[in-house]
Design an enzyme around this catalytic site. Structure first.
Site, mmCIF file in Angstrom:
data_model
loop_
_atom_site.group_PDB
_atom_site.id
_atom_site.type_symbol
_atom_site.label_atom_id
_atom_site.label_comp_id
_atom_site.label_asym_id
_atom_site.label_seq_id
_atom_site.Cartn_x
_atom_site.Cartn_y
_atom_site.Cartn_z
ATOM 1 N N ASP A 248 2.121 4.893 0.455
ATOM 2 C CA ASP A 248 1.638 5.968 0.741
ATOM 3 C C ASP A 248 1.853 7.264 0.135
ATOM 4 O OD1 ASP A 248 0.781 7.105 3.752
ATOM 5 O OD2 ASP A 248 2.735 8.237 3.227
ATOM 6 N N GLU B 185 -2.114 4.985 -2.514
ATOM 7 C CA GLU B 185 -3.187 6.445 -2.002
ATOM 8 C C GLU B 185 -2.740 7.407 -2.998
ATOM 9 O OE1 GLU B 185 -3.207 9.116 2.379
ATOM 10 O OE2 GLU B 185 -1.352 8.540 1.045
ATOM 11 N N HIS C 45 -7.912 4.432 8.331
ATOM 12 C CA HIS C 45 -7.246 4.915 9.432
ATOM 13 C C HIS C 45 -7.010 6.411 10.035
ATOM 14 C CE1 HIS C 45 -4.186 4.733 6.342
ATOM 15 N NE2 HIS C 45 -3.352 5.306 7.174
ATOM 16 N N ARG D 231 0.892 -1.127 0.114
ATOM 17 C CA ARG D 231 -0.006 0.001 -0.050
ATOM 18 C C ARG D 231 0.897 1.156 0.030
ATOM 19 N NH1 ARG D 231 -0.587 4.657 3.140
ATOM 20 N NH2 ARG D 231 -2.520 5.430 3.254
HETATM 21 C C1 NOJ Z 1 -1.151 8.964 4.770
HETATM 22 C C2 NOJ Z 1 -1.396 8.052 5.817
HETATM 23 O O1 NOJ Z 1 -2.579 7.583 5.476
HETATM 24 C C3 NOJ Z 1 -1.310 8.801 6.882
HETATM 25 O O2 NOJ Z 1 -1.785 8.305 8.002
HETATM 26 C C4 NOJ Z 1 0.044 9.522 7.140
HETATM 27 O O3 NOJ Z 1 0.037 10.520 7.998
HETATM 28 C C5 NOJ Z 1 0.440 10.229 5.871
HETATM 29 N N1 NOJ Z 1 0.266 9.484 4.613
HETATM 30 C C6 NOJ Z 1 1.968 10.672 5.864
HETATM 31 O O4 NOJ Z 1 2.867 9.514 5.857
#
Ligand code: NOJ
Ligand code: CA
Length: 546
Positions: free
Chosen positions: A200, A242, A311, A198
């Protein structure tokens, strides 16, 4: 399962540290998770997404790593992790891990070396400016908690770039050494046996940041490179990204202009998430229908990952101010329930007022819309939030397993308090109680997930709204694929409804209810399909003989 396993999966996401402690130190760990794999097998999920597992000072709950080639010792050893992969594979569960490489922790040895000297071999691994950049106060992701995106580092005698918190310096993706290192990291975990990542913050990974520019160039080709790299190492490995960007920008993340799906396999459908929550708030499916009709076409193999809860805060930033207000009014009436002026820090159960029928309908809708559903731990038993926790930690409380101390999560003082007061306390909401109750939400999730796995056209087929006048609040959509066709009815409103889909009768040879909120009269000729308030029906229209 089909050739493309990820299109017919149910993904369950969890943070190892809040799932199950095995050694009485109050912190969840790999051995604890291994001991709960049978529970997950029974639930019916077949892919686990683990939030960051790397060593971390933990200032952004692990999204600030100090070593990409190891696991946080509090969770166990690399040996324990390998054991987890083995035990999960034995049960047909694939494991994907969070890959957080847009930035490192400022405590990462690379950054420590980079700030120590301009001659450090790692200096150019981060993004620097000698002068104060004009965009210093722009592009913040955490308004209120983050003051700037460029911070002056006294030791380094320069400004460094950080899209997120100041303790998360961005890596410099214009540097070929960084690009090569990231590939090595992916290959390392694939070699250990993970089924994918996943990823980020992907839009920020491919942004080649230049000081003072708010429109720095984007290097999409790096995504193609990463895809090629992992696919050679493991043919069925996947990237789940994401990228919460404007809809018209989404296709480029899946593949290049040639039309082949040669980049990310799966993207979280943030647009759908916002629209779903708006539709629930307004008790009107229009926002979802609108998005389904305008979703960009995906290249072959491209897939959406759907979710109601993840989350982080529920991000409403892609809604208009008016739409956002409607959602806040319904689901986040108190200031304390909101975060960064754009989101909600609550779990779905309490958001929907603990209304079991509405909760089932909401999850039934998410799971039947096109894409691969992602379920966050604890939602299957209807866990609540703890608003006394800071920010996003409100929805990151330990899993509630039983009536035992700390909900059976740990014998010791837990890393974060288990919810122990109110309607969502562990003695009211826990796995043990629900496991024994065939009418429980957990039992419902088990049946729902199993029925979905018997309906592969949802994940791998096409999805279309039934274009007919329908009673207010009702959404009718269908999934068609090589395995057959399904029809789904959802009533987002409270009024009972009767739906007329008479046209369907003529080319349907197998109408039968396979799943519903209650017993309904047989489908018959489709002209009088009853649907209770907050009701839902899954109707099989045909099944191919293969
Ligand atoms: C996305 C993550 O889902 C989040 O929890 C995080 O704070 C930021 N990216 C920075 O890595
Ligand atoms: Ca532990």
């Amino acid at each position: 399962m089909g050739e493309r396993w990820y299109t017919e999966s149910v993904i369950y996401c969890l943070d190892v540290e809040t799932f199950q402690d095995s050694n009485g130190d109050g912190i969840g760990d790999f051995q604890g998770l291994i001991s709960r794999l049978d529970y997950l097998t029974r639930l019916g999920i077949n892919c686990l997404w683990l939030h960051p597992i790397h060593p971390t000072p933990g200032r952004d709950d692990g999204y600030d790593a100090t070593d990409f080639y190891n696991v946080d010792p509090r969770l166990g050893t690399l040996g324990d992790f390998a054991e987890l992969l083995h035990e999960a594979a034995n049960r047909g569960i694939k494991v994907i891990i969070d890959l957080v490489v847009n930035h490192t922790s400022d405590e990462h040895p690379w950054f420590q070396s980079a700030v120590a000297s301009k001659d450090s071999p790692y200096r150019d691994w981060y993004v620097w400016s000698d002068k104060e950049p004009a965009d210093r106060f722009q592009g913040m992701v955490f308004p209120g908690e983050q003051a700037e995106t460029w911070t002056y580092h006294r030791r380094a005698r320069a400004w460094y770039y950080h899209r997120f918190y100041d303790f998360q310096p961005d890596l410099n993706f214009a540097n070929p050494l960084v690009r090569a290192e990231i590939k090595k990291i992916l290959a390392f975990w694939i070699q250990l046996g993970v089924a994918g990542f996943r990823m980020d913050a992907v839009p920020f990974i491919i942004e080649l940041t230049e000081p003072g520019r708010t429109d720095s160039p984007m290097d999409f080709d790096y995504l193609s490179e990463l895809r090629q790299h992992i696919q050679w190492r493991r043919g069925d490995a996947v990237l789940l990204a994401e990228a919460n960007v404007e809809p018209e920008k989404l296709p480029e993340y899946f593949g290049d202009a040639g039309g082949s799906g040669n980049r990310i396999h799966m993207l979280f459908d943030f647009m759908l998430n916002g629209r779903l929550v708006l539709a629930l708030a307004r008790q009107n499916p229009e926002p979802v229908i609108d998005w389904l009709k305008t979703t960009p076409k995906l290249p072959p193999g491209g897939q959406w990952a759907t979710f109601l809860r993840n989350h982080d805060e529920i991000d409403l930033s892609r809604l208009t101010a008016e739409q956002r207000e409607d959602v806040f009014e319904q689901f986040g009436p108190d200031e304390d329930m909101r975060l960064y002026d754009r989101g909600i820090r609550r779990r779905l159960g309490p958001m929907l007022g603990g209304d079991r029928r509405r909760l089932e309908m909401a999850y039934s809708l998410q799971f039947t819309l096109r894409g691969t559903p992602v379920l966050r731990y604890g939602e299957e038993i209807g866990m609540g939030e703890d608003l006394s926790q800071v920010g996003r930690y409100a929805i990151r409380t330990p899993m509630q397993w039983s009536f035992a101390k700390n909900g059976g999560f740990s014998d010791a003082e837990p890393i974060r308090p288990v919810i122990s007061k109110g309607d969502y306390a562990y003695d009211a909401v826990n796995v043990t109680a629900q496991r024994h109750d065939p009418g429980s939400l957990l039992a419902w999730f088990e049946r729902m997930i199993r029925t979905l796995r018997e309906s592969p056209e949802v994940g791998s087929g096409t999805c279309a709204c039934v274009d007919k006048p329908l009673p207010a609040g009702v959404l009718a959509h269908r999934a068609d694929g090589p395995t057959g066709s399904m029809l789904f009815l959802h009533n987002l409103g409270t009024e009972d409804a009767v739906v007329d889909l008479g046209d369907l009768a003529k080319d349907t040879h197998l109408p039968n209810d396979v799943f519903a909120d209650q017993e309904y009269e047989p489908v018959g000729d489709f002209t009088e399909l009853r649907l209770a308030g907050y009701g839902y029906r899954w109707i099989r229209l045909r099944r191919s003989s293969v």
